[in-house]
Structure formats: structure tokens, C-alpha cells
Design an enzyme around this catalytic site. Structure first.
Site, PDB file in Angstrom:
ATOM      1  N   ARG A   1       2.840 -19.276  10.299  1.00 60.38           N
ATOM      2  CA  ARG A   1       3.949 -19.637  11.199  1.00 60.38           C
ATOM      3  C   ARG A   1       5.296 -19.247  10.600  1.00 60.38           C
ATOM      4  O   ARG A   1       5.957 -18.318  11.052  1.00 60.38           O
ATOM      5  CB  ARG A   1       3.903 -21.137  11.512  1.00 60.38           C
ATOM      6  CG  ARG A   1       4.779 -21.563  12.698  1.00 60.38           C
ATOM      7  CD  ARG A   1       6.232 -21.801  12.341  1.00 60.38           C
ATOM      8  NE  ARG A   1       6.416 -22.841  11.330  1.00 60.38           N
ATOM      9  CZ  ARG A   1       7.582 -23.113  10.765  1.00 60.38           C
ATOM     10  NH1 ARG A   1       8.669 -22.426  11.082  1.00 60.38           N
ATOM     11  NH2 ARG A   1       7.670 -24.058   9.819  1.00 60.38           N
TER      12      ARG A   1
ATOM     13  N   CYS B   1      13.861 -17.329   7.372  1.00 62.36           N
ATOM     14  CA  CYS B   1      14.301 -18.110   8.519  1.00 62.36           C
ATOM     15  C   CYS B   1      15.071 -17.194   9.443  1.00 62.36           C
ATOM     16  O   CYS B   1      16.054 -16.575   9.024  1.00 62.36           O
ATOM     17  CB  CYS B   1      15.183 -19.281   8.079  1.00 62.36           C
ATOM     18  SG  CYS B   1      15.873 -20.214   9.471  1.00 62.36           S
TER      19      CYS B   1
END
Length: 308
Positions: free
Chosen positions: A24, A250
Site C-alpha cells: 500500500r 508519500c
């Protein structure tokens, strides 16, 4: 040399649970989408290597993270195994609806410790983000789900700089009070040092938080992830987030480089005599396999050393 010489240190846990985030958090930052079939095989290989908690995907809107647009397809293709968990990240009530529709039992929510990142990542203020989490938590708990809480930017923010410890504790405590079973403290841009880690964990325990409910999530931007992990273990933490092959970052913070590589973590823990249940050789093989699909070598130092 296939593994380190085990020499234990006092004050460490006998076992550490690795919360694998490569499928993920790792793949969401890729420039191109990885096919669901490849993701499914990646997760299966990680489970074969002994990882028992593998965060599979996120029910985020495809507009924001197109790399995870295949969440339902991926989850529908994963065979269930005894003792292996596949939690998913749920950003809001719409994401929760999707998780409930699939009969999932474990989810995670994602909060910010800073005002600016809350606005950029969640389109909320530091305070109003909880208005979004409260109904998600209430409905998830009513449905018998287990909820994990992430707190990002715990040690530094690219726009605000140093983050006050009391601010992080306030955000994290709110999530625990809402019903999160575990709180993962994230060094999103990788600026933390070991002293900061011990200070933050100490502040949480001083505020009444059980150290057993805390996990750590380090990025290796400045090469401090393993030192920070060791400091956390010495403080009593027993759950560490990591990403196979060091994948990830991120998408909303350009300074966030790869996560702590699971192989680097396992090498250190094997050397300290701390149990993980993970077969390092099979894990390295898995990261090499995924690196081949991504078209670049793994950034993990242990992967490179064991395959050179």
C-alpha cells in the site's frame, strides 16, 4: 554471509511484530500503476516469507491515488490464510462503505500532527480532521472492526519545521480515545533522531498511553530509520512498520523518501536475537522480484548486499 551473528542487547522485546506496508504505502508512490495480478502475487510472496500483517491497499478515491484504483479487484483475488491479516487504509466514510461491502474486519485511518499537512492531505484543519474520523470510527467499531490510527509528521513537517511533542500527543490521544486499537507514529519525511523518538514515546506514556498500543513508522531519508527503530524498541515498542525493498514515500510530501526496508529491519532484529517469524532469504527474493517489475534495483542495503 547469509545472516548476521546474533548477539542480544538487554532491554529489548523477545519478539517484534512487523506491520508490512509495501503493497500500500510502497506502491502508492509509484509513477505508474502496478497490475492487480502483480500486487496480489507480491502480497502472497510476502506472506510466504512469514509476514503476517500486510496492509494490502487503500480505499482512497482513484483521482487522488490512481495507483490504488484496483482495491476491490486486488482484495477479491487474495486467498485468505489462517494467521495472515490484510488491513486496508480507509480515508473517510465512503472508503468505509467500500470496506464494509467487502466484509473486511481491519482498517486504518490516517491523521496529521500538523495544520499544514492536514490541509494539504485531508483538506481539513488540524482540529476538523476529527469531524471526519468520528463517524468512521463509530460505524467501524459498531460493525466489529479493528481500527488502527496513523499520525503523520510526528517529528518534522516540510512546511512547518519541528513539530511540538505536545501537539503530536494531543492528536494521537484523540485517536486512541475514539477507539483506535493501535497508533502508528510516523516520521513522514525521515528527519527524526533517536533522542526525539525516546522523548515522544516518553511523552505518550507520561500522558497515560500504554506503550503496547504504539507502533512506529520511519522513513530513511537521512539514514536514521534503524537507529530510531532501536530507540523505540528500547522504550518498549513491539510493532514496527516497514516496507519490503524500501518501497514508498508519500505522494503529498515531496521530501518523503522510502520507508524503512523490511529486509534491513529483519537483518537488525535477527542480529539482536529478536524473533519476527520472517524468512530473510525469501523476503529478499520477493523484493528482487518486485524490483524487476518496477524496472529498477531495490534501495534496500540488505537486498543489495545479499544479491551482489
Amino acid at each position: 554471509m547469509n545472516g548476521p551473528v546474533p548477539v542480544s542487547l538487554p532491554g529489548l522485546p523477545e519478539r517484534v511484530d512487523i506491520y508490512e506496508v509495501g503493497a500500500r504505502d510502497g506502491l502508492q508512490n509509484e509513477a505508474t500503476s502496478v497490475p492487480a495480478t502483480v500486487k496480489a502475487e507480491f502480497i502472497e510472496r510476502l506472506a510466504d516469507a512469514g509476514l503476517t500483517t500486510i496492509e494490502a491497499t487503500s480505499f482512497v478515491h482513484p483521482k487522488w491515488v490512481p495507483q490504488l484504483a484496483d482495491a476491490e479487484e486486488l482484495l477479491g483475488s487474495l486467498p485468505r490464510r489462517d494467521g495472515v491479516r490484510y488491513p486496508v487504509l480507509v480515508p473517510n466514510e465512503r472508503g468505509l462503505d467500500r470496506a464494509l461491502a467487502m466484509g473486511l474486519r481491519e482498517i486504518a485511518i490516517f491523521a496529521s500532527a500538523t495544520e499544514t499537512f492536514a490541509q494539504r492531505n485531508l483538506n481539513r484543519t488540524l482540529e476538523s480532521q476529527f469531524e471526519m474520523f468520528e463517524p468512521v470510527m463509530r460505524r467501524a467499531l459498531d460493525a466489529g472492526m479493528t481500527v488502527r490510527g496513523y499520525v503523520s509528521m510526528c517529528f518534522g513537517d516540510p512546511w512547518e519545521g519541528a513539530v511540538p511533542i505536545e501537539q503530536v500527543v494531543r492528536v494521537g490521544t484523540r485517536l486512541l480515545e475514539l477507539g483506535c486499537a493501535q497508533l502508528s507514529l510516523g516520521d513522514t519525511i525521515g528527519v527524526a533522531t533517536a533522542g526525539q523518538v525516546r522523548a515522544l514515546l516518553g511523552a505518550f506514556t507520561a500522558a497515560g498511553t500504554d506503550i503496547g498500543s504504539l507502533a512506529v513508522h520511519f522513513h530513511d531519508t537521512y539514514g536514521q530509520a534503524l537507529a530510531n527503530t532501536l530507540a523505540a524498541l528500547q522504550a518498549g515498542v513491539t510493532t514496527v512498520d516497514a516496507s519490503a525493498g524500501g518501497l514508498g514515500g508519500c505522494p503529498y510530501a515531496k521530501n518523503a523518501t522510502g520507508n524503512l526496508a523490511t529486509e534491513n529491519l529483519v537483518w537488525m532484529l535477527d542480529g539482536l536475537g529478536v524473533q519476527t517469524g520472517v524468512d530473510l532469504g525469501r523476503l529478499v527474493e520477493t523484493s528482487v522480484w518486485m524490483a524487476g517489475h518496477l524496472g529498477r534495483p531495490s534501495p534496500s542495503g540488505v537486498v543489495r548486499a545479499l544479491t551482489s
